[in-house]
Design an enzyme around this catalytic site. Sequence first.
Site, PDB file in Angstrom:
ATOM      1  CG  PHE A   1       2.384  10.652   5.948  1.00 43.82           C
ATOM      2  CD1 PHE A   1       2.903  11.903   6.022  1.00 43.82           C
ATOM      3  CD2 PHE A   1       1.242  10.438   6.322  1.00 43.82           C
ATOM      4  CE1 PHE A   1       1.868  13.196   6.371  1.00 43.82           C
ATOM      5  CE2 PHE A   1       0.360  11.317   6.996  1.00 43.82           C
ATOM      6  CZ  PHE A   1       0.942  12.601   6.701  1.00 43.82           C
TER       7      PHE A   1
ATOM      8  CG  ASP B   1      -6.002   9.404   9.380  1.00 42.51           C
ATOM      9  OD1 ASP B   1      -7.010   9.798   8.746  1.00 42.51           O
ATOM     10  OD2 ASP B   1      -5.003   9.165   8.680  1.00 42.51           O
TER      11      ASP B   1
ATOM     12  N   GLY C   1       0.719  -1.232   0.080  1.00 42.56           N
ATOM     13  CA  GLY C   1       0.066   0.055  -0.051  1.00 42.56           C
ATOM     14  C   GLY C   1       0.668   1.272   0.145  1.00 42.56           C
TER      15      GLY C   1
HETATM   16  P1  ATP Z   1      -2.297   7.779   5.056  1.00 40.39           P
HETATM   17  O1  ATP Z   1      -2.196   8.614   3.477  1.00 40.39           O
HETATM   18  O2  ATP Z   1      -3.802   6.961   5.115  1.00 40.39           O
HETATM   19  O3  ATP Z   1      -2.124   8.482   6.259  1.00 40.39           O
HETATM   20  P2  ATP Z   1       0.282   6.582   5.446  1.00 40.39           P
HETATM   21  O4  ATP Z   1       1.160   7.193   4.660  1.00 40.39           O
HETATM   22  O5  ATP Z   1       0.230   6.874   7.091  1.00 40.39           O
HETATM   23  O6  ATP Z   1      -1.197   6.576   4.932  1.00 40.39           O
HETATM   24  P3  ATP Z   1      -0.333   3.878   6.188  1.00 40.39           P
HETATM   25  O7  ATP Z   1      -1.819   4.051   6.206  1.00 40.39           O
HETATM   26  O8  ATP Z   1       0.320   3.346   7.342  1.00 40.39           O
HETATM   27  O9  ATP Z   1       0.401   4.973   5.450  1.00 40.39           O
HETATM   28  O10 ATP Z   1      -0.310   2.588   5.100  1.00 40.39           O
HETATM   29  C1  ATP Z   1      -0.649   2.876   3.709  1.00 40.39           C
HETATM   30  C2  ATP Z   1      -1.414   1.470   3.176  1.00 40.39           C
HETATM   31  O11 ATP Z   1      -0.406   0.457   3.225  1.00 40.39           O
HETATM   32  C3  ATP Z   1      -2.514   1.240   4.192  1.00 40.39           C
HETATM   33  O12 ATP Z   1      -3.863   1.689   3.595  1.00 40.39           O
HETATM   34  C4  ATP Z   1      -2.722  -0.225   4.013  1.00 40.39           C
HETATM   35  O13 ATP Z   1      -3.237  -0.782   2.754  1.00 40.39           O
HETATM   36  C5  ATP Z   1      -1.222  -0.754   3.637  1.00 40.39           C
HETATM   37  N1  ATP Z   1      -0.609  -1.244   4.921  1.00 40.39           N
HETATM   38  C6  ATP Z   1      -0.029  -0.396   5.875  1.00 40.39           C
HETATM   39  N2  ATP Z   1       0.179  -1.160   6.777  1.00 40.39           N
HETATM   40  C7  ATP Z   1       0.222  -2.443   6.374  1.00 40.39           C
HETATM   41  C8  ATP Z   1       0.588  -3.627   7.192  1.00 40.39           C
HETATM   42  N3  ATP Z   1       1.126  -3.579   8.202  1.00 40.39           N
HETATM   43  N4  ATP Z   1       0.296  -4.933   6.571  1.00 40.39           N
HETATM   44  C9  ATP Z   1      -0.433  -4.917   5.329  1.00 40.39           C
HETATM   45  N5  ATP Z   1      -0.583  -3.739   4.597  1.00 40.39           N
HETATM   46  C10 ATP Z   1      -0.566  -2.653   5.170  1.00 40.39           C
END
Ligand code: ATP
Length: 323
Positions: free
Chosen positions: A27, A137, A23
């Site tokens: 960030f 969030d 994903g």
């Molecule tokens: P956002 O833009 O939503 O704030 P972010 O950059 O903080 O995102 P995350 O939400 O932690 O990142 O992760 C992005 C995507 O990756 C998630 O929506 C999910 O689909 C996938 N993902 C994150 N962590 C995991 C995990 N531990 N196992 C499997 N998939 C994951």
Amino acid sequence: IVIRKDPKSLSSLYHIMEDKELGRGKFGTVCKCKEKATSRILAAKTINIKRPQDRKEVENEIDVMRHLQHPRLLQLYDAFDDGTNMILITELVAGGELFERVIDDEFILTENVCKIFMRQICEGVEFMHTKSVIHLDMKPENILCVTQSGNRVKLIDFGLARHYDPAVEVKVMFGTPEFVAPEVVNFERITPATDMWSVGVICYILLSGLSPFMGDNDAETLSNVTQAEWDFNDESFDEISADAKDFITKLLIKDPAKRMTAKDCLNHKWLKQAKTVAAAKDSNKALSKVKLKRFVIRRRWQKAVNAILALRRMGASIGVAGK
Ligand code: ATP
């Protein structure tokens, strides 16, 4: 867990499988990764550090996760800072996003199934709140299924989460318009009740496929949120029980002090019956997923558009785009 700063330690302990992307968020990029000593498959979230502020934010995310050891919450294994990137090694949550799973044609969505998911979400939030952490969030993309076939879920993404001290007044200016509570939009004090509003929105969408405050643009959505006016008038709610409606009604309340807490939710009659056979029997009718599918497709688009906008901003800041 301490943040390791030795540049060689990451590659000596883990192999990040860059071709196995799980994903992508605002960030970071999340890929599968393998712990070399055990061959265990985990997840690695890599966040590029551009400003000192970015480092502070990831340090906060790590600090929050350290306090949250619970089966409904994503577990942190290890953390690295190589100067350019910070890398969070977490458990792998292999079943994909909850809403993606739910709209799959093979999946039969009933009110009872929604209840099972909502109960677990509330369990995760309740644990967080007892540890004085607010997630800030809560949205469908941050609820993942543990496996491809089971009904267990976990909450992820503590990037915006923070410790809550009732003695300190905190206000924030972020979140996702559709899910954000009125006190955030009005720049008023946030409390654990701020997460509970979002839990109410998630529940409303899961049961009906409709987003209760969605407007034609973000400004309109935010204005709808501050008015806190919504209803069950759509035909999607015809099939939904009075208990489920009561559950939502007690969360989507403008005054944060009047909303149910996560503990109240777990004691609410709708969630209390989450495991009983009787409840399964009287609410086992499959719900229509037409609207929910539309919702998920729209969110996917929105994510793609946001990613393009972010790239443009980045391009503009290094002088390659923006004309
Ligand atoms: P956002 O833009 O939503 O704030 P972010 O950059 O903080 O995102 P995350 O939400 O932690 O990142 O992760 C992005 C995507 O990756 C998630 O929506 C999910 O689909 C996938 N993902 C994150 N962590 C995991 C995990 N531990 N196992 C499997 N998939 C994951």
